[in-house]
Design a protein around this motif. Sequence first.
Motif, PDB file in Angstrom:
ATOM      1  N   PRO A   1       0.842  -1.342   0.000  1.00  0.00           N
ATOM      2  CA  PRO A   1       0.087  -0.029   0.028  1.00  0.00           C
ATOM      3  C   PRO A   1       0.966   1.149  -0.057  1.00  0.00           C
ATOM      4  O   PRO A   1       1.825   1.357   0.587  1.00  0.00           O
ATOM      5  CB  PRO A   1      -0.737  -0.207   1.287  1.00  0.00           C
ATOM      6  N   VAL A   2       0.346   2.174  -0.932  1.00  0.00           N
ATOM      7  CA  VAL A   2       1.191   3.464  -0.870  1.00  0.00           C
ATOM      8  C   VAL A   2       0.223   4.466   0.156  1.00  0.00           C
ATOM      9  O   VAL A   2      -1.131   4.620   0.067  1.00  0.00           O
ATOM     10  CB  VAL A   2       1.161   4.056  -2.330  1.00  0.00           C
ATOM     11  N   LEU A   3       0.825   4.874   1.104  1.00  0.00           N
ATOM     12  CA  LEU A   3       0.146   6.039   1.971  1.00  0.00           C
ATOM     13  C   LEU A   3       0.060   7.364   1.319  1.00  0.00           C
ATOM     14  O   LEU A   3       1.003   8.161   1.217  1.00  0.00           O
ATOM     15  CB  LEU A   3       1.109   6.106   3.255  1.00  0.00           C
ATOM     16  N   ARG A   4      -1.101   7.718   1.082  1.00  0.00           N
ATOM     17  CA  ARG A   4      -1.312   9.180   0.463  1.00  0.00           C
ATOM     18  C   ARG A   4      -1.974   9.918   1.383  1.00  0.00           C
ATOM     19  O   ARG A   4      -1.722  11.166   1.230  1.00  0.00           O
ATOM     20  CB  ARG A   4      -2.402   8.643  -0.751  1.00  0.00           C
ATOM     21  N   GLU A   5      -2.461   9.484   2.556  1.00  0.00           N
ATOM     22  CA  GLU A   5      -3.184  10.452   3.545  1.00  0.00           C
ATOM     23  C   GLU A   5      -2.179  10.595   4.568  1.00  0.00           C
ATOM     24  O   GLU A   5      -2.446  11.461   5.607  1.00  0.00           O
ATOM     25  CB  GLU A   5      -4.338   9.853   3.950  1.00  0.00           C
ATOM     26  N   MET A   6      -0.679  10.269   4.446  1.00  0.00           N
ATOM     27  CA  MET A   6       0.205  10.522   5.391  1.00  0.00           C
ATOM     28  C   MET A   6       1.327  11.093   4.932  1.00  0.00           C
ATOM     29  O   MET A   6       1.824  10.744   3.987  1.00  0.00           O
ATOM     30  CB  MET A   6       0.472   9.256   6.153  1.00  0.00           C
ATOM     31  N   VAL A   7       1.885  12.181   5.607  1.00  0.00           N
ATOM     32  CA  VAL A   7       3.096  12.831   5.117  1.00  0.00           C
ATOM     33  C   VAL A   7       4.025  13.151   6.204  1.00  0.00           C
ATOM     34  O   VAL A   7       3.722  13.452   7.285  1.00  0.00           O
ATOM     35  CB  VAL A   7       2.823  14.101   4.457  1.00  0.00           C
ATOM     36  N   LEU A   8       5.270  12.749   5.570  1.00  0.00           N
ATOM     37  CA  LEU A   8       6.455  12.858   6.617  1.00  0.00           C
ATOM     38  C   LEU A   8       6.839  14.065   6.340  1.00  0.00           C
ATOM     39  O   LEU A   8       7.199  14.785   5.069  1.00  0.00           O
ATOM     40  CB  LEU A   8       7.448  12.076   6.638  1.00  0.00           C
TER      41      LEU A   8
END
Length: 160
Positions: free
Chosen positions: A102-109
Amino acid sequence: MDTKHCVVDGWVDAIPVPGPRDTVTFDLVVRPADIDTLDDDAPDTIVTCNSGDPRITHELLNGIQPGDLLRATGTLVQPLAPGEPARLTIDALEVLDTALVPVLREMVLDRYGDYVVIFDADRDQVPVFTAYGAWVGLADDPDAIAHLIDIHERVNGADA
């Protein structure tokens, strides 16, 4: 009660859940082979699966993720009431295909100097770490990040 031994191919709907007495339960989304002949809004068939076999239980709890395509062999029990899912007690399991990572699109570092923060669209709170991975704390909201970093530097010195 109508039962039969069968093979079902389907996608794992959610992470398998451990049950009582070393069992595991999960749902398979099953689509018919002739899916092209069905209406676009035709509902998927959900089969609730369980197993008490230690090897299958271990694989389901440690190696399976949502979206994996499985072939489950076992005893199918028809639902007692209309609208309830059929139940499949698995005695053999084969992984046919694995889900994409899964690619996390709703999470940003994001980086704040010597600190790393994680913004999650589903949460107001913001985890804060040093660039080396040491836990700093959980800011109540994005506006509190600077205050949390300031406290951390006063307590631990300016070197993160």
